[in-house]
Enzyme design. Structure first.
Site, PDB file in Angstrom:
ATOM      1  N   ASN A  45       4.737  12.775  -1.278  1.00 41.64           N
ATOM      2  CA  ASN A  45       3.886  11.606  -1.980  1.00 41.64           C
ATOM      3  C   ASN A  45       4.122  10.535  -0.903  1.00 41.64           C
ATOM      4  O   ASN A  45       5.164   9.852  -0.812  1.00 41.64           O
ATOM      5  CB  ASN A  45       4.541  11.406  -3.226  1.00 41.64           C
ATOM      6  CG  ASN A  45       3.833  10.253  -3.936  1.00 41.64           C
ATOM      7  OD1 ASN A  45       2.516  10.463  -4.381  1.00 41.64           O
ATOM      8  ND2 ASN A  45       4.511   9.517  -4.389  1.00 41.64           N
ATOM      9  N   GLU A  46       2.964  10.051  -0.501  1.00 41.81           N
ATOM     10  CA  GLU A  46       2.650   8.803   0.252  1.00 41.81           C
ATOM     11  C   GLU A  46       3.607   8.835   1.623  1.00 41.81           C
ATOM     12  O   GLU A  46       4.374   8.021   1.723  1.00 41.81           O
ATOM     13  CB  GLU A  46       2.983   7.676  -0.363  1.00 41.81           C
ATOM     14  CG  GLU A  46       1.868   7.430  -1.674  1.00 41.81           C
ATOM     15  CD  GLU A  46       1.999   5.949  -2.323  1.00 41.81           C
ATOM     16  OE1 GLU A  46       2.989   5.423  -2.085  1.00 41.81           O
ATOM     17  OE2 GLU A  46       1.108   5.540  -3.125  1.00 41.81           O
ATOM     18  N   PRO A  47       3.696  10.062   2.083  1.00 40.39           N
ATOM     19  CA  PRO A  47       4.797  10.344   3.356  1.00 40.39           C
ATOM     20  C   PRO A  47       4.276   9.324   4.414  1.00 40.39           C
ATOM     21  O   PRO A  47       5.200   9.134   5.285  1.00 40.39           O
ATOM     22  CB  PRO A  47       4.552  11.952   3.682  1.00 40.39           C
ATOM     23  CG  PRO A  47       2.913  11.935   3.135  1.00 40.39           C
ATOM     24  CD  PRO A  47       2.839  11.372   1.812  1.00 40.39           C
TER      25      PRO A  47
ATOM     26  N   PRO B 107      -0.863  13.483  -1.181  1.00 37.61           N
ATOM     27  CA  PRO B 107      -1.452  12.129  -1.488  1.00 37.61           C
ATOM     28  C   PRO B 107      -0.968  11.361  -0.435  1.00 37.61           C
ATOM     29  O   PRO B 107       0.287  11.143  -0.022  1.00 37.61           O
ATOM     30  CB  PRO B 107      -0.453  12.189  -2.916  1.00 37.61           C
ATOM     31  CG  PRO B 107      -0.094  13.413  -3.141  1.00 37.61           C
ATOM     32  CD  PRO B 107      -0.045  14.248  -1.900  1.00 37.61           C
TER      33      PRO B 107
END
Length: 511
Positions: free
Chosen positions: A151-153, A191
């Site tokens: 998630n938003e890496p 994402p």
């Protein structure tokens, strides 16, 4: 008499257009986060989703309690893989296979009891008089899901610590899905935060991916394109407004009176279109101009900062949903809006990091206990949301400051309490900012008291605490009563460790 073949073909093609991005009314789902000290039990959350006709939910992990509760609900699920797992999934195909087996295969079912996501597919059955046909149609029973790898890496605040693992982890998960015969039902997505792409001039026509991750993004986009997966973007007009002095509140809230922005003969009337088309240009510049976009997170906080109120959040969400359901699209993708958006978030989470701001704990369209803050249109028209029913609360009692004691150490005790509990509503812009000094102390004490099961020793504070059955709430400032849940059963292991460390730090400050 047999039906006319051309008429049937035309009808099938018309129905199939519902599956294309140009003809679909956007589906509005929600993100279900659980970074809370006493989260609403998963079965109660699923009841809340169903009672409000919310048909899609995005998780940040693969919590078995949540997945088990969602089984048989006909709510379609995106399962998340935390960033902390990316390194191992990148380096080990076996780890990816194990994850798919433990978190997908065991829950996946072709029956009505499975956890599923509905999606457009191909009908290949027979039609009387015509045998088998191969036109794409909307198949209600087709089951699929997204797996969100990280998630938003690529978030800049992470300093690139996950960048090198993302694509490899996604590929290994895809390989594991293929081995488990789920590749035709499950699509891998990643994402990405809105700081993944940028435009120094603020104009969408100048959009591009960040130079430091551009090579990795090309690799990711190539993978997504090959798998026919969408690009999932997390968009936050609220944060854009806070960071950009050239963006007005009216422009962010879809106000018709807001001053528009012109860019290469394209006119922008709101912040959402501006950010969305910056991504469209970034994808085009990278060589993927037609890639589908899903908005993985979007919302507006209701406390903890200036302009973070329920009334403004309602204005924003109405403007957003009206804009999406109008199917007008954006200047660069007219009549082609995103087919899916996921509101952030379903519930407030009192243990989210507040490094960005105190508002981070107040993104929910519902309070932590499932009480609606404002109406939202989930496709059935704007209406008042249904609250969670039969919620199990602790006893109706609160911990407040005992004014009859020596109060010289009261502020220090309150700081200790806030180092563990949630005091975000007390800061400038928050709903409890205007409390008196004793009121601030009482709010901190009560937050700690409720988080600790209302134990008598958690309202001690060196004799400064007093348990009362008189609700100290005032005006818009709510002194909450905690939920009747088992912390040991509902908190994830990583968060439990984090909670213990914070408590240890708080205790050490007293010594």
């Amino acid at each position: 008499m047999a039906p006319n073949l051309r008429l049937i073909q035309a009808l099938l093609l018309a129905i199939s257009s519902l599956c294309s991005s140009s003809g679909v009314v956007a589906v509005v789902g929600v993100n279900w986060g659980t970074t809370a000290s006493r989260p609403l039990p998963p079965p109660k959350v699923v009841e809340l989703l169903k009672s409000n006709n919310i048909t899609k939910v995005k998780l940040f992990d693969a919590d078995p309690n949540a997945l088990q509760s969602l089984s048989g609900s006909n709510i379609y699920v995106t399962v998340g893989i935390p960033n902390s797992m990316l390194r191992s999934l990148n380096s080990s195909k076996k780890a990816a296979e194990t994850w798919v087996h433990d978190n997908l295969t065991r829950y996946f079912s072709d029956s009505r009891t499975g956890v599923r996501i509905e999606e457009c597919g191909f009908f290949s059955g027979g039609i009387e008089g015509f045998g088998h046909v191969g036109f794409p149609v909307l198949v209600v029973s087709l089951q699929s899901r997204y797996v969100a790898v990280g998630n938003e890496p690529f978030l800049q605040d992470y300093g690139g610590q996950f960048d090198q693992f993302v694509v490899g982890a996604a590929i290994n998960i895809q390989t594991a899905l293929t081995a488990a015969n789920l590749a035709n039902k499950v699509r891998v997505v990643v994402p990405c935060s809105s700081d993944t792409f940028a435009s120094e001039s603020g104009l969408p026509s100048k959009g591009h991916f960040r130079p430091d991750i551009n090579k990795t993004m090309i690799e990711l986009l190539t993978f997504l394109n090959k798998q026919r997966s969408p690009f999932v973007a997390n968009i936050s007009p609220f944060l854009t407004y806070r960071k950009n002095k050239n963006i007005t509140l009216g422009f962010t809230l879809f106000k018709e009176s807001a001053h528009s922005l012109n860019d290469s003969h394209k006119t922008y009337h709101n912040s959402f279109d501006l950010t969305y088309d910056t991504l469209v240009t970034s994808l085009s510049t990278a060589g993927f101009p037609e890639m589908e976009i899903v908005v993985g997170q979007i919302g507006w906080p209701t406390d903890g900062a200036a302009n973070a109120t329920s009334s403004i959040a309602e204005i924003f969400m109405k403007g957003l949903t009206d804009h999406l359901y109008a199917k007008s699209g954006t200047p660069l993708r007219p009549r082609n809006p995103p087919t899916e958006i996921y509101v952030f978030s379903l519930l407030d989470e009192d243990q989210r990091s507040i490094v960005t701001g105190n508002f981070e704990r107040h993104w929910g369209i519902f309070t932590f206990d499932g009480q609606a803050k404002y109406p939202v249109d989930f496709g059935q028209g704007l209406k008042t949301l249904v609250n969670a029913q039969n919620v199990d609360y602790l006893a109706s009692k609160w911990c407040v400051l005992n004014n009859n004691m020596d109060l010289s150490n009261a502020s220090a005790s309150a700081l200790d309490a806030c180092s563990v509990a949630d005091c975000s509503a007390m800061f400038p812009g928050g709903s409890c900012f205007n409390l008196t000094w004793p009121g601030n102390i009482s709010y901190a004490f009560n937050s700690y008291f409720q988080q600790h099961d209302q134990r008598a020793d958690s309202c001690n504070f060196g004799g400064l605490g007093l348990i009362t059955k008189v609700d100290p709430s005032m005006e818009n400032c709510r002194f909450a009563v905690g939920l009747q849940t088992s912390v040991s059963c509902t908190l994830h292991g990583s968060f439990l460790i984090y909670w213990i460390l914070l408590l240890t730090a708080a205790i050490s400050l007293r010594l």
